[in-house]
Write a protein that holds these residues in place. Structure first.
Motif, short mmCIF file in Angstrom:
data_model
loop_
_atom_site.label_atom_id
_atom_site.label_comp_id
_atom_site.label_asym_id
_atom_site.label_seq_id
_atom_site.Cartn_x
_atom_site.Cartn_y
_atom_site.Cartn_z
N ARG A 159 36.94 26.99 30.88
CA ARG A 159 36.65 28.51 31.11
C ARG A 159 35.44 28.99 31.40
O ARG A 159 34.37 28.07 31.40
CB ARG A 159 37.03 29.02 29.83
CG ARG A 159 38.55 28.90 29.21
CD ARG A 159 39.74 29.46 29.76
NE ARG A 159 39.33 30.99 29.22
CZ ARG A 159 40.56 31.55 28.93
NH1 ARG A 159 41.77 31.14 29.05
NH2 ARG A 159 40.40 32.74 28.63
N CYS A 160 35.03 30.15 31.81
CA CYS A 160 33.82 30.77 32.08
C CYS A 160 32.91 30.74 30.76
O CYS A 160 33.06 31.25 29.85
CB CYS A 160 34.04 32.26 32.85
SG CYS A 160 32.38 33.15 32.86
N ARG A 161 31.61 30.32 31.25
CA ARG A 161 30.62 30.25 30.16
C ARG A 161 30.13 31.59 29.66
O ARG A 161 29.37 31.66 28.54
CB ARG A 161 29.62 29.16 30.31
CG ARG A 161 28.63 29.44 31.36
CD ARG A 161 27.44 28.49 31.55
NE ARG A 161 26.64 28.74 32.64
CZ ARG A 161 26.78 28.48 33.84
NH1 ARG A 161 27.57 27.84 34.41
NH2 ARG A 161 25.88 28.80 34.79
N VAL A 162 30.37 32.35 30.52
CA VAL A 162 29.60 33.78 29.96
C VAL A 162 30.54 34.61 29.16
O VAL A 162 30.17 35.14 28.32
CB VAL A 162 29.44 34.57 31.26
CG1 VAL A 162 28.77 36.18 30.95
CG2 VAL A 162 28.33 33.89 32.07
N GLY A 163 31.95 34.62 29.43
CA GLY A 163 32.59 35.35 28.75
C GLY A 163 33.93 34.67 28.29
O GLY A 163 34.96 35.53 27.80
N PHE A 164 34.26 33.29 28.40
CA PHE A 164 35.31 32.62 28.27
C PHE A 164 36.40 33.13 29.17
O PHE A 164 37.72 33.06 28.71
CB PHE A 164 35.67 32.71 26.62
CG PHE A 164 36.72 31.64 26.10
CD1 PHE A 164 36.29 30.17 26.24
CD2 PHE A 164 38.16 31.84 25.83
CE1 PHE A 164 37.26 29.42 26.08
CE2 PHE A 164 38.96 31.07 25.48
CZ PHE A 164 38.36 29.63 25.39
N CYS A 165 36.00 33.74 30.32
CA CYS A 165 37.12 34.09 31.15
C CYS A 165 37.85 33.21 31.78
O CYS A 165 37.14 32.13 31.93
CB CYS A 165 36.37 35.09 32.26
SG CYS A 165 34.93 35.77 31.75
N PRO A 166 38.92 33.28 32.33
CA PRO A 166 39.58 32.40 33.36
C PRO A 166 38.63 31.89 34.36
O PRO A 166 38.49 32.90 35.12
CB PRO A 166 40.93 32.75 33.61
CG PRO A 166 41.28 34.08 32.61
CD PRO A 166 39.78 34.44 32.37
N VAL A 182 31.74 28.75 35.74
CA VAL A 182 31.59 30.21 35.88
C VAL A 182 32.56 30.95 36.38
O VAL A 182 33.24 30.25 37.62
CB VAL A 182 30.06 30.66 36.26
CG1 VAL A 182 29.79 30.27 37.75
CG2 VAL A 182 30.03 32.02 35.87
N CYS A 183 33.19 31.91 36.08
CA CYS A 183 34.14 32.70 36.95
C CYS A 183 33.57 33.53 38.10
O CYS A 183 32.19 33.65 38.21
CB CYS A 183 34.98 33.72 35.95
SG CYS A 183 33.99 35.13 35.55
N ILE A 184 34.19 33.98 39.08
CA ILE A 184 33.56 34.32 40.29
C ILE A 184 32.82 35.89 39.85
O ILE A 184 31.87 36.01 40.54
CB ILE A 184 34.69 34.70 41.51
CG1 ILE A 184 34.13 34.80 42.65
CG2 ILE A 184 35.83 35.93 40.83
CD1 ILE A 184 34.17 33.69 43.63
N GLU A 185 33.35 36.65 38.92
CA GLU A 185 32.68 37.65 38.50
C GLU A 185 31.33 37.48 37.99
O GLU A 185 30.34 38.27 38.01
CB GLU A 185 33.67 38.29 37.41
CG GLU A 185 33.08 39.88 37.15
CD GLU A 185 33.82 40.47 36.07
OE1 GLU A 185 33.59 41.22 35.36
OE2 GLU A 185 35.06 39.74 35.66
N HIS A 186 31.24 36.38 37.43
CA HIS A 186 29.99 36.16 36.52
C HIS A 186 28.84 35.26 37.24
O HIS A 186 27.91 35.05 37.05
CB HIS A 186 30.07 35.67 35.31
CG HIS A 186 30.44 36.63 34.34
ND1 HIS A 186 31.60 36.52 33.31
CD2 HIS A 186 30.05 37.88 33.83
CE1 HIS A 186 31.81 37.51 32.66
NE2 HIS A 186 31.16 38.30 32.84
N ALA A 187 29.52 34.71 38.61
CA ALA A 187 28.77 33.62 39.27
C ALA A 187 27.36 34.22 39.74
O ALA A 187 26.43 33.27 39.53
CB ALA A 187 29.70 33.21 40.56
ZN LIG Z 1 33.49 35.07 33.35
#
Ligand SMILES: [Zn+2]
Length: 397
Positions: A253-260, A293-298
């Motif tokens: 999962r994304c390390r910033v927000g645990f997002c997919p 990281v998810c694309i949004e937080h990349a």
């Molecule tokens: Zn994220």
């Protein structure tokens, strides 16, 4: 935009603000004030126009507090509030009457995420409306007279939003350790006979089933303080939370927000990892303890994480494996019961070395990225967000 002279409010206007602070919806103001809907609407609109507010209940209330048109509520101890930083960032925008579309653009988040976070804010604060959320946020110092005055003077909520994240520190990560989360000391580990293998191994005195992962590594214990929406809430500290890091890395999962973090519109399992040159190994794979990281937080990570000051490489990873852990190696003392650290902190210990692993207290899960494609991150992000954000405007909620 700001009024030099704050009008003196009538008793009815003060009562209207009180109802907004108590969680009254705009449509309920009429009955609450004993007025017709048309008259309460006219009263509200007149106040907004008189105070230079957008026709938005949360903004009207914030402006009345900032200009002291009414007495602002007393301040409370901010340590009493449990809310992730990403959700707190929405509150000043509520107070400026910013709609979800513009919030998403200003915070560079997807609309569905802002939607969810806005709901979480109301739930976390146990309030009914955004105006009531602003009233509570004022008490905790999340919405301040300084921020509202700056907004009124400059007339641009985006300026405030861009200042929400302190510069140079990088994003606050989901996996990061937080103030108030207590780490269990390794002194509680002891040598113990392994009933299955009849071999001594490192263990807690009060060993619980989930202290070891599926492959037998013993994990450092740390308490967690989470919001109702499951996000960590304390002030970020250096270092990571062992359980959050390992779960995030295990599930990719994304390390910033645990997002997919699995990329959309791709076939198979593809994850975006940001790595540095020194993580590359002789066989061409990359070894990392940093979850994807998810694309949004990349871009946020690539541009602001201190570890990328020397540059980064973006990888679309199609195959990887959890190869081991970072942790501290322990050894038994002469008494045959107690243990002491013998290795340095944060050494890599492979899962394949089972003898060694029995004496390790793990704190981070490590993944080897074995099959990947190096990509242009900016292009990837650009293609993912083809629709340009609409120009900022203030609208009624
Ligand atoms: Zn994220």
């Amino acid at each position: 935009m700001i009024k030099k002279c704050v009008p003196v409010l009538t008793e009815q206007e003060r009562l209207l603000l009180q109802h907004l602070a108590d969680g009254c919806e705009p449509g309920e103001l009429g009955p609450a004030l004993g007025l017709s809907r048309a008259k309460s609407n006219a009263l509200f609109a007149g106040m907004c126009d008189g105070l230079g507010s957008p026709r938005n209940p949360a903004a009207l209330l914030a402006i009345c507090y900032a200009t002291e048109a009414v007495q602002p509520p007393d301040l409370l101890d901010p340590s009493d509030i449990a809310m992730p930083a990403e959700e707190q960032e929405l509150l000043p925008l509520f107070a400026m009457g910013v709609g979800e579309h513009d919030m998403a653009a200003q915070l560079e988040r997807k609309r569905w995420k802002v939607n969810q976070q806005a709901k979480n804010v109301l739930e976390n604060l146990q309030v009914q409306t955004r105006a009531q959320a602003v009233h509570v946020a004022w008490q905790y110092g999340i919405v301040t007279a300084t921020a509202i005055s700056e907004w009124l003077e400059k007339g641009d909520s985006e300026i405030i939003a861009s200042n929400l994240q302190p510069p140079g520190l990088g994003p606050v990560l989901y996996i990061q350790a937080r103030e108030g989360e207590a780490v269990d000391t390794p002194g509680r580990c002891a040598r113990r006979a392994d009933p299955a293998a009849a071999m001594p191994l490192l263990s807690y005195w009060d060993q619980a089933a989930d202290d070891r992962d599926a492959r037998g590594a013993l994990w450092a214990r740390a308490s967690e303080i989470l919001s109702r929406s499951g996000q960590p809430v304390g002030q970020p500290l250096p270092g990571v939370h062992p359980a959050r890091q390992s779960e995030t890395m295990r599930r990719q999962r994304c390390r910033v927000g645990f997002c997919p973090a699995r990329l959309e519109h791709t076939s198979g399992h593809v994850y975006l990892y940001l790595v540095t040159k020194n993580q590359r190994r002789a066989d061409g794979s990359y070894r990392t303890a940093q979850p994807p990281v998810c694309i949004e937080h990349a871009l946020l990570c690539a541009e602001s994480e201190p570890r990328f000051q020397g540059g980064h490489t973006a990888l679309l990873v199609t195959a990887s494996n959890a190869s081991g852990v970072l942790g501290t190696l322990y050894g038994p003392l002469d008494d045959g019961l107690n243990v002491a650290a013998v290795g340095t902190d944060q050494e890599f210990h492979p899962y394949a070395d089972r003898d060694r692993l029995r004496w390790v207290l793990a704190s981070r899960l490590v993944r080897d990225l074995t099959s990947y494609r190096v990509i242009d991150l900016r292009r990837l992000v650009r293609e993912a967000f083809r629709t340009p954000p609409a120009p900022t405007s203030r609208g009624f909620r």
